[in-house]
Design an enzyme around this catalytic site. Structure first.
Site, PDB file in Angstrom:
ATOM      1  N   LYS A 209      14.535  33.503  52.767  1.00 18.54           N
ATOM      2  CA  LYS A 209      13.206  33.730  53.326  1.00 18.54           C
ATOM      3  C   LYS A 209      12.854  32.613  54.317  1.00 18.54           C
ATOM      4  O   LYS A 209      12.426  32.859  55.432  1.00 18.54           O
ATOM      5  CB  LYS A 209      12.193  33.783  52.184  1.00 18.54           C
ATOM      6  CG  LYS A 209      10.782  34.069  52.593  1.00 18.54           C
ATOM      7  CD  LYS A 209       9.918  34.262  51.354  1.00 18.54           C
ATOM      8  CE  LYS A 209       8.443  34.231  51.707  1.00 18.54           C
ATOM      9  NZ  LYS A 209       7.580  34.403  50.551  1.00 18.54           N
ATOM     10  N   GLU A 215      20.736  24.720  49.459  1.00 17.03           N
ATOM     11  CA  GLU A 215      21.922  25.377  48.915  1.00 17.03           C
ATOM     12  C   GLU A 215      22.450  26.441  49.877  1.00 17.03           C
ATOM     13  O   GLU A 215      23.642  26.494  50.203  1.00 17.03           O
ATOM     14  CB  GLU A 215      21.592  26.068  47.573  1.00 17.03           C
ATOM     15  CG  GLU A 215      21.311  25.134  46.424  1.00 17.03           C
ATOM     16  CD  GLU A 215      19.848  24.710  46.332  1.00 17.03           C
ATOM     17  OE1 GLU A 215      19.120  24.813  47.350  1.00 17.03           O
ATOM     18  OE2 GLU A 215      19.438  24.274  45.245  1.00 17.03           O
ATOM     19  N   GLY A 270       9.711  35.486  46.936  1.00 12.37           N
ATOM     20  CA  GLY A 270      11.170  35.474  46.766  1.00 12.37           C
ATOM     21  C   GLY A 270      11.631  36.317  45.585  1.00 12.37           C
ATOM     22  O   GLY A 270      12.490  37.198  45.715  1.00 12.37           O
ATOM     23  N   ARG A 271      11.030  36.074  44.407  1.00 10.90           N
ATOM     24  CA  ARG A 271      11.501  36.781  43.206  1.00 10.90           C
ATOM     25  C   ARG A 271      11.013  38.223  43.143  1.00 10.90           C
ATOM     26  O   ARG A 271      11.307  38.935  42.185  1.00 10.90           O
ATOM     27  CB  ARG A 271      11.109  35.999  41.951  1.00 10.90           C
ATOM     28  CG  ARG A 271       9.635  35.684  41.834  1.00 10.90           C
ATOM     29  CD  ARG A 271       9.354  34.636  40.766  1.00 10.90           C
ATOM     30  NE  ARG A 271       7.953  34.212  40.784  1.00 10.90           N
ATOM     31  CZ  ARG A 271       7.451  33.302  41.607  1.00 10.90           C
ATOM     32  NH1 ARG A 271       8.228  32.704  42.488  1.00 10.90           N
ATOM     33  NH2 ARG A 271       6.178  32.969  41.552  1.00 10.90           N
ATOM     34  N   GLU A 356       9.242  31.801  36.455  1.00  6.00           N
ATOM     35  CA  GLU A 356       8.748  31.178  37.678  1.00  6.00           C
ATOM     36  C   GLU A 356       7.336  31.681  38.002  1.00  6.00           C
ATOM     37  O   GLU A 356       6.559  30.991  38.650  1.00  6.00           O
ATOM     38  CB  GLU A 356       9.705  31.485  38.839  1.00  6.00           C
ATOM     39  CG  GLU A 356       9.719  30.408  39.898  1.00  6.00           C
ATOM     40  CD  GLU A 356      10.873  30.568  40.877  1.00  6.00           C
ATOM     41  OE1 GLU A 356      11.947  30.004  40.631  1.00  6.00           O
ATOM     42  OE2 GLU A 356      10.696  31.275  41.884  1.00  6.00           O
ATOM     43  N   HIS A 387      26.763  39.689  17.774  1.00  6.05           N
ATOM     44  CA  HIS A 387      27.818  38.849  17.197  1.00  6.05           C
ATOM     45  C   HIS A 387      27.621  37.396  17.596  1.00  6.05           C
ATOM     46  O   HIS A 387      28.541  36.587  17.464  1.00  6.05           O
ATOM     47  CB  HIS A 387      29.187  39.359  17.657  1.00  6.05           C
ATOM     48  CG  HIS A 387      29.442  40.763  17.209  1.00  6.05           C
ATOM     49  ND1 HIS A 387      30.110  41.059  16.043  1.00  6.05           N
ATOM     50  CD2 HIS A 387      29.040  41.948  17.742  1.00  6.05           C
ATOM     51  CE1 HIS A 387      30.148  42.375  15.899  1.00  6.05           C
ATOM     52  NE2 HIS A 387      29.500  42.934  16.909  1.00  6.05           N
ATOM     53  N   LYS A 507      13.187  20.454  45.422  1.00  4.77           N
ATOM     54  CA  LYS A 507      13.743  20.455  46.774  1.00  4.77           C
ATOM     55  C   LYS A 507      13.508  19.095  47.437  1.00  4.77           C
ATOM     56  O   LYS A 507      14.372  18.550  48.104  1.00  4.77           O
ATOM     57  CB  LYS A 507      13.124  21.581  47.621  1.00  4.77           C
ATOM     58  CG  LYS A 507      13.479  22.989  47.118  1.00  4.77           C
ATOM     59  CD  LYS A 507      13.053  24.114  48.072  1.00  4.77           C
ATOM     60  CE  LYS A 507      13.394  25.481  47.519  1.00  4.77           C
ATOM     61  NZ  LYS A 507      13.029  26.635  48.338  1.00  4.77           N
TER      62      LYS A 507
HETATM   63  C1  G6Q Z   1      11.290  32.761  44.268  1.00 12.49           C
HETATM   64  C2  G6Q Z   1      11.375  31.366  44.634  1.00 12.49           C
HETATM   65  C3  G6Q Z   1      12.772  30.848  44.864  1.00 12.49           C
HETATM   66  C4  G6Q Z   1      13.346  31.225  46.225  1.00 12.49           C
HETATM   67  C5  G6Q Z   1      14.583  30.383  46.468  1.00 12.49           C
HETATM   68  C6  G6Q Z   1      15.261  30.733  47.769  1.00 12.49           C
HETATM   69  O1  G6Q Z   1      10.259  33.355  44.127  1.00 12.49           O
HETATM   70  O2  G6Q Z   1      10.549  31.108  45.701  1.00 12.49           O
HETATM   71  O3  G6Q Z   1      13.659  31.274  43.866  1.00 12.49           O
HETATM   72  O4  G6Q Z   1      13.619  32.573  46.288  1.00 12.49           O
HETATM   73  O5  G6Q Z   1      14.244  29.025  46.434  1.00 12.49           O
HETATM   74  O6  G6Q Z   1      14.382  30.566  48.842  1.00 12.49           O
HETATM   75  P1  G6Q Z   1      14.752  31.096  50.270  1.00 12.49           P
HETATM   76  O7  G6Q Z   1      14.855  32.577  50.222  1.00 12.49           O
HETATM   77  O8  G6Q Z   1      13.671  30.622  51.180  1.00 12.49           O
HETATM   78  O9  G6Q Z   1      16.099  30.495  50.626  1.00 12.49           O
END
Ligand code: G6Q
Length: 548
Positions: A209, A215, A270-271, A356, A387, A507
């Site tokens: 996003k 990462e 994001g989620r 989250e 199990h 971050k």
């Molecule tokens: C989700 C969070 C988080 C996010 C990641 C990746 O709701 O905001 O999990 O999706 O940190 O972020 P980017 O899509 O900006 O790389």
């Protein structure tokens, strides 16, 4: 921000506290004995699902009181605010409109006075174009070979959803394509993902996003180097990279042609972004038609959530039961247990979705809560879990409410396996609820000394969610149900479910320490003694430093 009465001070909450004292020691054995209709009464059939919540420690009065609490929290109005594009994500001043992404009604969805649907439909059409080209072997790499390996690079919300859905819908996937996911900054992840691949046939989807996440950008640069080193040309990036992002500038800077960029918007969290362009890998894997069926399922549940009276509303009931256990029984965790191997990442996905969103402790008007908020979410598919950790669920000292999810018809037609699978699921729910009394154990002729060990208290709550078959629609239904459950709980707990400041902190911290790890061995650090020693240890043992 509006001031709201503290949840625990409301008359509705106090009535629930009183009621809890009355019902706390009631056993489900008695609830079922006293009401032969219970199994049918405490059940909702809708959106292709049956949601059986009869094996919970509730009676009709409990549900009435919980529903009154929801009313007190203006749930109806809050749902409308979300669907109407109001800026309910208060700390980021954003609307929350993932429901628009799967709006299949043909009706507009307004946000800040503008209809967001034309933009959404345009992106879906562009996703289709890309996906169709790949699936028909028409997307060519730099050397003219068709791409057949798709690697999604993203993390968190830009990874977990696509991974989960690609796995859950693998039965419907095109097996000529090889869809992989890279998220961890640990280079093992990307190295293992590309180790057996030919760059000529590999397409990377950089899903971010913000397009600034450490990462994802580090993995994307490694992928870019792998491709450009192979071809000896930067131009190869155009054929081998797609970006999914809201940040056009940084996508361009990375070298990806914005022709190959699919946008989404700041009102997609994001989620909650699985049904945005972030779902491209899913569409490539299962094809456009199946992806639309997937969206249809979400949309059906969105409508159910918005329009159904709360006493028949699946996400609302799921949420209220969760509040009941979390806040009155003091349960700290919640298990999601799909009896469906394809859904093996479902609990992990909602571990993020729920934790989250509702792992917060400040109310929407800025006060610290004086009650418990989001539970720890975890789970594994059945029967594997049986199990492993079910021992604690049956006989441990903790009560862990759980959802058991299963389907009537197996996708591969293996009825013998499937009957055994689902027999286990139904039997577990029964055992959790009713347990086994010491009298029953004695009757079985068990040695007296062993009776306490073989006794099961029962009274462990579960919801059983069943459907005829795992289809794209049903997966959409299920995901949307859990999303809305999280929303409802956030409203009741009066927290902002759509920000994630806890993630942002990590971050920033890592950036500072990274510089220090890369500094000379004798350079000072200004941390606590533990942190400083860890940094020193790393520097002193780091082979590159030693060779300096
Ligand atoms: C989700 C969070 C988080 C996010 C990641 C990746 O709701 O905001 O999990 O999706 O940190 O972020 P980017 O899509 O900006 O790389």
């Amino acid at each position: 921000m509006t001031k709201r009465e503290y949840l625990t001070e409301t008359a509705e909450w106090k009535l629930l506290e009183e009621h809890f004292k009355k019902i706390e020691s009631t056993h489900m054995r008695d609830l079922f004995r006293n009401d032969p209709e219970r199994g049918r009464k405490f059940r909702v059939d809708n959106c292709g699902l049956i949601f059986d919540y009869s094996k919970n420690r509730v009676i009709e009065e409990t549900m009435d009181l919980l529903l009154k609490l929801a009313e007190k929290c203006s749930l109806k109005e809050e749902i409308e605010k979300m669907f109407n594009g109001e800026r309910i994500n208060g700390t980021e001043n954003r609307a929350v409109l993932h429901v628009a992404l799967r709006n299949r009604s043909g009706k507009p969805v307004m946000c800040d006075g503008a209809d967001v649907m034309p933009g959404i439909l345009n992106v879906i059409a562009r996703m289709k174009n890309i996906s169709d080209r790949i699936r028909k072997s028409e997307w060519k790499g730099f050397s003219g070979k068709s791409v057949k390996n798709i690697i999604n690079i993203g993390i968190g919300g830009s990874d977990l959803g696509p991974v989960m859905a690609c796995e859950a819908l693998k039965y419907y996937s095109n097996r000529d394509l090889n869809v992989r996911f890279v998220s961890n900054i640990d280079s093992t992840h990307i190295r293992e993902a590309i180790i057996d691949l030919n760059p000529e046939e590999t397409l990377f989807i950089v899903a971010s996003k913000t397009f600034t996440t450490m990462e994802t950008m580090t993995n994307a640069l490694t992928a870019k180097k792998w491709v450009t080193d192979f071809f000896g040309s930067e131009k190869a990036v155009a054929n081998h990279f797609i970006a999914l992002s809201t940040n056009k500038n940084d996508v361009e800077k990375f070298g990806i042609d914005t022709e190959n960029m699919l946008e989404f918007w700041d009102w997609v969290g994001g989620r909650y972004s699985l049904t945005s362009a972030i779902g491209l890998s899913v569409m490539i894997s299962i094809g456009y038609d199946n992806f639309i069926r997937f969206l249809d399922g979400f949309h059906e549940m969105d409508n159910h959530f918005r329009d159904t009276p709360f006493d028949k509303n699946i996400p609302v009931i799921m949420a209220l039961l969760g509040v009941w256990y979390n806040n009155f029984f003091g349960c700290e965790t919640y298990a999601i247990l799909p009896y469906e191997q394809y859904m093996h990442r479902f609990a992990a996905y909602f571990q993020q979705g729920d934790m989250e969103s509702n792992g917060k402790s400040i109310t929407r008007d800025g006060r610290r809560v004086n009650y418990s908020t989001g539970p720890v979410i975890w789970g594994e598919p059945g029967t594997n879990g049986q199990h492993a950790f079910y021992q604690l669920l049956h006989q441990g000292t903790k009560i862990i409410p759980a959802d058991l999810i299963g389907f009537v018809n197996p996708l591969h037609g293996d009825r013998d396996h499937h009957n055994k699978l689902i027999a286990n699921m139904i039997a577990q729910a029964e055992a959790f609820a009713f347990g086994k009394t010491s009298e029953e154990v004695v009757k079985e002729g068990v040695d007296e000394k062993l009776v306490p060990y073989k006794t099961f208290e029962g009274n462990r709550p579960t919801n059983v969610i069943m459907s005829e078959r795992l289809t794209p629609e049903i997966l959409g239904n299920l995901i949307a149900a859990y999303e809305h459950k999280i929303f409802v709980q956030g409203i009741i707990w009066d927290i902002f479910s759509f920000d994630q400041w806890g993630v942002e902190l990590g971050k920033v911290l890592a950036g500072k320490i990274l510089k220090e790890l890369e500094a000379g061995e004798n350079e000072e650090t200004d941390h606590d003694s533990s942190t400083s020693e860890l940094i020193k240890y790393y520097r002193s043992r780091c082979v590159e430093q030693k060779n300096k």
